[in-house]
Design a protein around this motif. Structure first.
Motif, mmCIF file in Angstrom:
data_model
loop_
_atom_site.group_PDB
_atom_site.id
_atom_site.type_symbol
_atom_site.label_atom_id
_atom_site.label_comp_id
_atom_site.label_asym_id
_atom_site.label_seq_id
_atom_site.Cartn_x
_atom_site.Cartn_y
_atom_site.Cartn_z
ATOM 1 N N HIS A 74 0.825 -1.209 0.000
ATOM 2 C CA HIS A 74 0.000 0.000 0.000
ATOM 3 C C HIS A 74 0.862 1.264 0.000
ATOM 4 N N TYR A 75 1.904 1.281 0.818
ATOM 5 C CA TYR A 75 2.724 2.479 0.938
ATOM 6 C C TYR A 75 3.749 2.620 -0.191
ATOM 7 N N THR A 78 1.181 1.143 -4.258
ATOM 8 C CA THR A 78 -0.077 1.824 -4.589
ATOM 9 C C THR A 78 0.036 3.328 -4.430
ATOM 10 N N ASN A 79 0.662 3.792 -3.351
ATOM 11 C CA ASN A 79 0.785 5.220 -3.078
ATOM 12 C C ASN A 79 2.207 5.722 -3.273
ATOM 13 N N TYR A 80 2.868 5.169 -4.262
ATOM 14 C CA TYR A 80 4.238 5.587 -4.574
ATOM 15 C C TYR A 80 4.258 7.065 -4.975
ATOM 16 N N LYS A 82 3.336 9.480 -3.213
ATOM 17 C CA LYS A 82 2.272 10.236 -2.550
ATOM 18 C C LYS A 82 2.666 10.428 -1.086
ATOM 19 N N ALA A 85 0.038 10.166 1.769
ATOM 20 C CA ALA A 85 -0.435 8.841 2.169
ATOM 21 C C ALA A 85 0.428 8.243 3.267
#
Length: 336
Positions: A74-75, A78-80, A82, A85
């Protein structure tokens, strides 16, 4: 300051620590699966509660690894790129503490039962261990609820004392269990050289299995105290559950080796000692025959009674005697 609290900071001591913890945890999970396969193929005569305990720990390990893999994905995927996040706690990073706490509670309760039997039902000692186990489980459940409500890593810092308490209680329970088992085994009076060898193996094995979980819990505790605004402790905490399950499986799978019979499928080892000059060691072995040797579906039961009598000069003359009535097992045999 960590990257989860200050955007733009390096991720080495936060997401990097979590990634390393996931990698090591995955390796330990593979070892757990291998030990689980070995257990169910070699010790199929164990009671149902032991098989259920092993199955539950492996299931909880699978659940925990799924949570931590989802967290890192996720970190970092998916939220590269960001940075916002990184401030928010994903649900899986909070729930991963639940299977870890359940695994630790189950394994420590198993060891508490072993202490109960070896200490001849010592209520105070066993009760103290169970109190630490229950306190750890209660604090862990409260942490999960508060972490889900926190939502961000900055707010999570408010419950750092609870996080430290969980690691301290878990470390205390591990150290108490290990020291207690080693002390009781050390005070055991061996009846023969064979029994003394088994006692030494049990002591060494107890230290090894309890030392890993204790060191990992202490390392997580020290990381929390020294660097509370980072996630360095996660690299240790992610591995605690795997170490508990591996310690449990190793203690169950090593019983034949500790008793000196590596090729046994399953066995019951009974030891009875006397304070007189005559020493009697009774050994009872139940083993499945090989398919090549026995064509029937029955089982082979072998019993050997060996008596050693001492003459006036102190030299032993060994002889074999016919089978007698079965001997009751002692706490030493239960420890194996």
């Amino acid at each position: 300051m960590s990257a989860t609290l200050q955007p733009g900071s390096p991720l080495d001591n936060t997401m990097g620590s979590m990634l390393l913890g996931v990698i090591v945890s995955a390796v330990l999970y593979g070892i757990s699966l291998l030990q689980c396969l070995f257990y169910f193929t070699r010790y199929d005569r164990d009671p149902f509660y032991l098989k259920a305990l092993v199955a539950c720990t492996v299931f909880l390990d699978t659940m925990h690894l799924t949570f931590v893999v989802h967290t890192v994905y996720h970190y970092l995927i998916t939220n590269y790129y960001k940075t916002d996040a990184l401030q928010v706690m994903v649900w899986s990073v909070s729930l991963e503490a639940l299977p870890t706490g359940l695994t630790a509670g189950l394994v420590q309760s198993f060891y508490a039962h072993r202490v109960w039997r070896m200490s001849h039902h010592n209520v105070v000692l066993t009760g103290l261990i169970l109190v630490l186990v229950l306190a750890t489980s209660a604090c862990g459940t409260a942490w999960v609820v508060l972490a889900l409500r926190a939502g961000t890593y900055e707010k999570l810092l408010a419950i750092s004392p609870l996080t430290i308490s969980i690691n301290a209680l878990s470390s205390g329970a591990d150290v108490l269990i290990t020291v207690t088992l080693c002390f009781m085994l050390y005070n055991t009076q061996p009846a023969s050289l064979e029994t003394e060898t088994m006692v030494n193996r049990l002591i060494l094995f107890t230290i090894n299995t309890g030392l890993l979980t204790s060191l990992c819990a202490v390392a997580s505790l020290v990381s929390l105290i020294i660097s509370p605004k980072t996630l360095i402790y996660a690299s240790f905490y992610f591995c605690i559950g795997r170490l508990y399950s591996n310690a449990l499986l190793a203690s169950l799978n090593a019983r034949a080796v500790i008793r000196g019979r590596i090729n046994d499928v399953d066995s019951n080892f009974h030891i009875k000692t006397y304070t007189t000059r005559t020493m009697h060691v009774s050994r009872e072995v139940f083993a499945r025959p090989h398919r090549d040797d026995v064509s029937t579906a029955g089982e082979l039961a072998v019993r050997i009674d060996r008596s050693t009598h001492y003459d006036d000069e102190g030299y032993g003359m060994a002889k074999y005697s016919p089978p007698k009535s079965p001997n009751l097992s002692t706490p030493l045999a239960d420890a194996a």
